[in-house]
Design a protein around this motif. Structure first.
Motif, PDB file in Angstrom:
ATOM      1  N   PHE A 223       0.836  -1.199   0.000  1.00 59.76           N
ATOM      2  CA  PHE A 223       0.000   0.000   0.000  1.00 59.76           C
ATOM      3  C   PHE A 223       0.873   1.252   0.000  1.00 59.76           C
ATOM      4  O   PHE A 223       1.702   1.438   0.891  1.00 59.76           O
ATOM      5  CB  PHE A 223      -0.908  -0.005   1.230  1.00 59.76           C
ATOM      6  N   PRO A 224       0.725   2.139  -1.007  1.00 62.69           N
ATOM      7  CA  PRO A 224       1.581   3.313  -1.099  1.00 62.69           C
ATOM      8  C   PRO A 224       1.033   4.506  -0.313  1.00 62.69           C
ATOM      9  O   PRO A 224      -0.173   4.760  -0.322  1.00 62.69           O
ATOM     10  CB  PRO A 224       1.583   3.625  -2.601  1.00 62.69           C
ATOM     11  N   ALA A 225       1.905   5.221   0.355  1.00 66.87           N
ATOM     12  CA  ALA A 225       1.517   6.466   1.023  1.00 66.87           C
ATOM     13  C   ALA A 225       1.086   7.478  -0.027  1.00 66.87           C
ATOM     14  O   ALA A 225       1.356   7.318  -1.224  1.00 66.87           O
ATOM     15  CB  ALA A 225       2.689   7.012   1.833  1.00 66.87           C
ATOM     16  N   TRP A 226       0.407   8.547   0.433  1.00 65.86           N
ATOM     17  CA  TRP A 226      -0.081   9.554  -0.511  1.00 65.86           C
ATOM     18  C   TRP A 226       1.042  10.115  -1.369  1.00 65.86           C
ATOM     19  O   TRP A 226       0.881  10.321  -2.569  1.00 65.86           O
ATOM     20  CB  TRP A 226      -0.783  10.682   0.232  1.00 65.86           C
ATOM     21  N   GLU A 227       2.189  10.360  -0.773  1.00 64.65           N
ATOM     22  CA  GLU A 227       3.290  10.934  -1.543  1.00 64.65           C
ATOM     23  C   GLU A 227       3.670  10.026  -2.705  1.00 64.65           C
ATOM     24  O   GLU A 227       3.958  10.499  -3.805  1.00 64.65           O
ATOM     25  CB  GLU A 227       4.504  11.167  -0.639  1.00 64.65           C
ATOM     26  N   SER A 228       3.663   8.714  -2.465  1.00 65.61           N
ATOM     27  CA  SER A 228       4.002   7.764  -3.527  1.00 65.61           C
ATOM     28  C   SER A 228       2.903   7.700  -4.581  1.00 65.61           C
ATOM     29  O   SER A 228       3.178   7.632  -5.786  1.00 65.61           O
ATOM     30  CB  SER A 228       4.236   6.369  -2.938  1.00 65.61           C
ATOM     31  N   GLN A 229       1.644   7.717  -4.143  1.00 67.68           N
ATOM     32  CA  GLN A 229       0.541   7.736  -5.104  1.00 67.68           C
ATOM     33  C   GLN A 229       0.621   8.969  -5.993  1.00 67.68           C
ATOM     34  O   GLN A 229       0.457   8.891  -7.220  1.00 67.68           O
ATOM     35  CB  GLN A 229      -0.800   7.718  -4.372  1.00 67.68           C
ATOM     36  N   GLN A 230       0.889  10.105  -5.363  1.00 66.58           N
ATOM     37  CA  GLN A 230       0.949  11.357  -6.105  1.00 66.58           C
ATOM     38  C   GLN A 230       2.130  11.362  -7.083  1.00 66.58           C
ATOM     39  O   GLN A 230       1.990  11.783  -8.238  1.00 66.58           O
ATOM     40  CB  GLN A 230       1.067  12.531  -5.138  1.00 66.58           C
ATOM     41  N   ALA A 231       3.280  10.873  -6.631  1.00 72.30           N
ATOM     42  CA  ALA A 231       4.460  10.860  -7.488  1.00 72.30           C
ATOM     43  C   ALA A 231       4.217  10.020  -8.741  1.00 72.30           C
ATOM     44  O   ALA A 231       4.673  10.365  -9.837  1.00 72.30           O
ATOM     45  CB  ALA A 231       5.662  10.322  -6.709  1.00 72.30           C
ATOM     46  N   PHE A 232       3.474   8.915  -8.582  1.00 64.33           N
ATOM     47  CA  PHE A 232       3.210   8.052  -9.736  1.00 64.33           C
ATOM     48  C   PHE A 232       2.122   8.629 -10.631  1.00 64.33           C
ATOM     49  O   PHE A 232       2.224   8.546 -11.872  1.00 64.33           O
ATOM     50  CB  PHE A 232       2.794   6.658  -9.259  1.00 64.33           C
ATOM     51  N   ALA A 233       1.060   9.186 -10.038  1.00 68.55           N
ATOM     52  CA  ALA A 233      -0.145   9.503 -10.810  1.00 68.55           C
ATOM     53  C   ALA A 233      -0.310  10.969 -11.193  1.00 68.55           C
ATOM     54  O   ALA A 233      -1.109  11.276 -12.078  1.00 68.55           O
ATOM     55  CB  ALA A 233      -1.379   9.054 -10.021  1.00 68.55           C
ATOM     56  N   ARG A 234       0.410  11.882 -10.563  1.00 67.47           N
ATOM     57  CA  ARG A 234       0.132  13.305 -10.786  1.00 67.47           C
ATOM     58  C   ARG A 234       0.271  13.713 -12.249  1.00 67.47           C
ATOM     59  O   ARG A 234      -0.631  14.329 -12.825  1.00 67.47           O
ATOM     60  CB  ARG A 234       1.047  14.162  -9.919  1.00 67.47           C
ATOM     61  N   ASP A 235       1.403  13.400 -12.857  1.00 66.39           N
ATOM     62  CA  ASP A 235       1.604  13.805 -14.253  1.00 66.39           C
ATOM     63  C   ASP A 235       0.605  13.116 -15.177  1.00 66.39           C
ATOM     64  O   ASP A 235       0.122  13.725 -16.147  1.00 66.39           O
ATOM     65  CB  ASP A 235       3.028  13.491 -14.701  1.00 66.39           C
TER      66      ASP A 235
END
Length: 304
Positions: A223-235
């Motif tokens: 399970f990824p923390a928000w920072e990891s989710q954001q780093a993968f999905a933001r762009d």
């Protein structure tokens, strides 16, 4: 449970609790006798099910369901059925068996609807045998889709009529397709944008502040923390929102009146069950909500 967190642009399935079903055994939901094997009369794909219980993402109870005509009010529509492998107990959240079924259920829902099920106001529901039926040998499961009107965890399945088969396919009816939405949140930032919200379904002709752009699937793993989710999905989310507007991601950064909003998978049990998709929305400021779609807006002014 999903919340949305702002991803800079300039950025339930949902999974229901499990439910037992009158169709999951031959005893109308009653425990089979110790001397008999359960007869699992699973419903057919396309069957519609109703329930007097509350079917929702946060619901961990097992409301009984029964098959009804799809022309009458119902809460669930079956997209696949199958059998769990033998084990000592009913598969729970986080188990390999449930993750595998959830993945197959998602594929079946997408095939049944004609496009990615995340693009609808829908969540997946997996009906499992009750504990007593499991002990008696029942192993059948029922994967269904349910319609909702908002993305928070307490949103119940709606009663509806008619079938959703092919609803999201190109040229399909699109009755449950995600388009426009109203954000549910408090305390926008100084520019009038929310940095965390859930969404409620809205007609595009009604005043609203968000529009669905697509989904991004996180890679499998812990399970990824928000920072990891954001780093993968933001762009990727920015690119989806830019595509909705008919812009390049670079051109989107020059607009200060539209931002991307990325849903955050903050429920680890949801992740463990197999849900890994962040949803992406184009949002506008609370000071300039709109009454029309902003699809293909390009560099034009926001509608009023």
């Amino acid at each position: 449970m999903r919340y949305t967190v702002l991803a800079a642009a300039a950025a339930v399935v949902l999974l229901a609790g499990c439910a037992g079903s009158d169709d999951l055994d031959g005893n109308g939901g009653r425990p089979p006798s110790a001397s008999s094997s359960p007869v699992e009369a699973l419903p057919a794909v396309g069957a519609c099910l109703t329930s007097g219980g509350n079917i929702a993402y946060a619901d961990k109870a097992d409301p009984a369901t029964k098959s009804v005509s799809c022309d009458t009010p119902h809460k669930l529509e079956v997209v696949s059925t199958g059998r769990f492998p033998d084990s000592g107990q009913v598969p729970g959240w986080g188990s390999d068996a449930l993750r595998a079924v959830y993945g197959e259920c998602g594929k079946a829902a997408t095939a049944y609807l004609g496009a990615d099920w995340h693009g609808g106001w829908l969540f997946l529901h997996i009906g499992r045998p009750a504990g007593a039926d499991w002990a008696g040998g029942a192993r059948g499961y029922v994967c269904s889709i349910a319609e909702f009107e908002r993305t928070d965890s307490s949103a119940p399945a709606l009663e509806r009529t008619g079938t959703l088969r092919g609803d999201l396919a190109p040229g399909g009816p699109g009755k449950v397709a995600q388009h426009c939405a109203t954000l549910i949140a408090q305390d926008p930032d100084a520019q009038g944008f929310y940095d965390g919200a859930s969404q409620r379904r809205s007609d595009c002709a009604a005043l609203h502040d968000a529009e669905y752009a697509g989904s991004v699937e996180q890679p499998a793993g812990v399970f990824p923390a928000w920072e990891s989710q954001q780093a993968f999905a933001r762009d990727k989310c920015d690119a989806l929102v830019a595509g909705l507007l008919g812009l390049t991601p670079q051109a989107l950064t020059k607009r200060h009146d539209v931002r991307s909003l990325l849903t955050y998978l903050d429920d680890q049990s949801e992740w463990q069950a197999g849900e890994r998709s962040n949803l992406c929305y184009a949002t506008v400021s609370q000071s300039h909500k709109v009454r029309a779609s902003i699809k293909d807006l390009r560099s034009g002014p926001l509608p009023y």
